[in-house]
Design a protein around this motif. Structure first.
Motif, PDB file in Angstrom:
ATOM      1  N   SER A  93       0.815  -1.215   0.000  1.00 20.95           N
ATOM      2  CA  SER A  93       0.000   0.000   0.000  1.00 20.95           C
ATOM      3  C   SER A  93       0.848   1.264   0.000  1.00 20.95           C
ATOM      4  O   SER A  93       0.338   2.357   0.259  1.00 20.95           O
ATOM      5  N   ASP A  94       2.139   1.128  -0.275  1.00 22.90           N
ATOM      6  CA  ASP A  94       3.017   2.302  -0.366  1.00 22.90           C
ATOM      7  C   ASP A  94       4.074   2.041  -1.428  1.00 22.90           C
ATOM      8  O   ASP A  94       4.584   0.924  -1.552  1.00 22.90           O
ATOM      9  N   ARG A  95       4.392   3.055  -2.197  1.00 22.45           N
ATOM     10  CA  ARG A  95       5.324   2.896  -3.316  1.00 22.45           C
ATOM     11  C   ARG A  95       6.747   2.594  -2.834  1.00 22.45           C
ATOM     12  O   ARG A  95       7.539   1.961  -3.540  1.00 22.45           O
ATOM     13  N   GLU A  96       7.069   3.032  -1.597  1.00 25.22           N
ATOM     14  CA  GLU A  96       8.406   2.791  -1.067  1.00 25.22           C
ATOM     15  C   GLU A  96       8.724   1.297  -0.998  1.00 25.22           C
ATOM     16  O   GLU A  96       9.870   0.887  -1.189  1.00 25.22           O
ATOM     17  N   SER A  97       7.701   0.480  -0.723  1.00 24.80           N
ATOM     18  CA  SER A  97       7.923  -0.962  -0.628  1.00 24.80           C
ATOM     19  C   SER A  97       8.289  -1.560  -1.981  1.00 24.80           C
ATOM     20  O   SER A  97       9.100  -2.488  -2.066  1.00 24.80           O
ATOM     21  N   ALA A  98       7.689  -1.055  -3.053  1.00 24.01           N
ATOM     22  CA  ALA A  98       8.050  -1.528  -4.384  1.00 24.01           C
ATOM     23  C   ALA A  98       9.496  -1.163  -4.700  1.00 24.01           C
ATOM     24  O   ALA A  98      10.236  -1.961  -5.285  1.00 24.01           O
ATOM     25  N   PHE A  99       9.905   0.018  -4.301  1.00 26.95           N
ATOM     26  CA  PHE A  99      11.287   0.441  -4.547  1.00 26.95           C
ATOM     27  C   PHE A  99      12.269  -0.303  -3.641  1.00 26.95           C
ATOM     28  O   PHE A  99      13.458  -0.393  -3.949  1.00 26.95           O
ATOM     29  N   ALA A 100      11.759  -0.851  -2.526  1.00 30.26           N
ATOM     30  CA  ALA A 100      12.609  -1.637  -1.621  1.00 30.26           C
ATOM     31  C   ALA A 100      12.736  -3.087  -2.083  1.00 30.26           C
ATOM     32  O   ALA A 100      13.468  -3.865  -1.469  1.00 30.26           O
ATOM     33  N   GLY A 101      12.014  -3.454  -3.167  1.00 25.80           N
ATOM     34  CA  GLY A 101      12.123  -4.804  -3.698  1.00 25.80           C
ATOM     35  C   GLY A 101      10.823  -5.574  -3.741  1.00 25.80           C
ATOM     36  O   GLY A 101      10.813  -6.740  -4.169  1.00 25.80           O
TER      37      GLY A 101
END
Length: 216
Positions: free
Chosen positions: A139-147
């Motif tokens: 539910s947050d874009r940061e997690s996608a950027f974290a892998g």
């Protein structure tokens, strides 16, 4: 003193305002509450991992935000032969136990719920999903950027832009009580293609076309 807020929660349930349309008092702001996007996240996850017959869901219990999310997911029609496993997590130990349960029950994909606890645990959640080979949407874009495999969330940059607009209007003399709380209307879908390849997933072209950002 006038107050303009930005929150990822439900401002009415949190007691910040009386209602979205009529905030009351000397307070207004922007809400990018995304708990009710659970159905959309689930739909995207199904398209990303069409062979998953069991989908795991992690939610943080006992908050207005995550209870709304739970209701949204439970009300979502499930595909034929598909099962949802929804587990509450509130501690590190809960997270470890939940992943063990998901693996034992043969989960093929994972949806990570909203809220500050989940956000604070994002790197750990991404690492555990990778360790167990579970494709996950966040539910947050940061997690996608974290892998993480993918995310679908309100565009916070747009929310903060609207926040600045409200602050400017108040400085020019408008009253916060006369300014309805703005709800997010712009959402971002992020896909991590590197993670998809690691998981052995072929992302459909239609999803790549829908994505606001693709990480390669």
């Amino acid at each position: 003193m006038p107050i303009v807020f930005a929150t990822g929660g439900d401002p009415v349930a949190l007691g910040l305002v009386a209602s979205f349309n009529r905030p009351g008092g000397n307070v207004t702001g922007v809400s990018f509450f995304t708990g009710v996007l659970g159905e959309k996240r689930l739909e995207l996850l199904r398209q990303l991992v069409p062979k998953a017959t069991t989908i795991a869901v992690l939610v943080h219990p006992n908050t207005t935000q995550t209870e709304a999310e739970r209701r949204d997911l439970q009300a979502t029609p499930q595909a034929v032969g598909q099962q949802l496993i929804i587990l509450d997590v509130g501690t590190d130990r809960d997270i470890e136990a939940a992943f063990a349960t998901f693996v034992q029950r043969g989960a093929g994909a994972l949806l990570i719920g909203t809220g500050t606890f989940m956000f604070s645990q994002r790197e750990r959640l991404v690492a555990l999903a990778a360790r167990h080979g579970l494709p996950a949407i966040y539910s947050d874009r940061e997690s996608a950027f974290a892998g993480g495999l993918a995310s679908y969330a309100g565009a916070q940059s747009e929310a903060y832009r609207q926040l600045g607009t409200y602050a400017g209007r108040i400085l020019k003399g408008e009253r916060p009580a006369d300014l309805p709380v703005i709800r997010s209307t712009k959402f971002e879908f992020v896909i991590n293609l590197k993670t998809a390849k690691t998981l052995g997933l072929d992302v459909p072209d239609r999803l790549l076309a829908l994505a606001d950002e693709v990480i390669e």
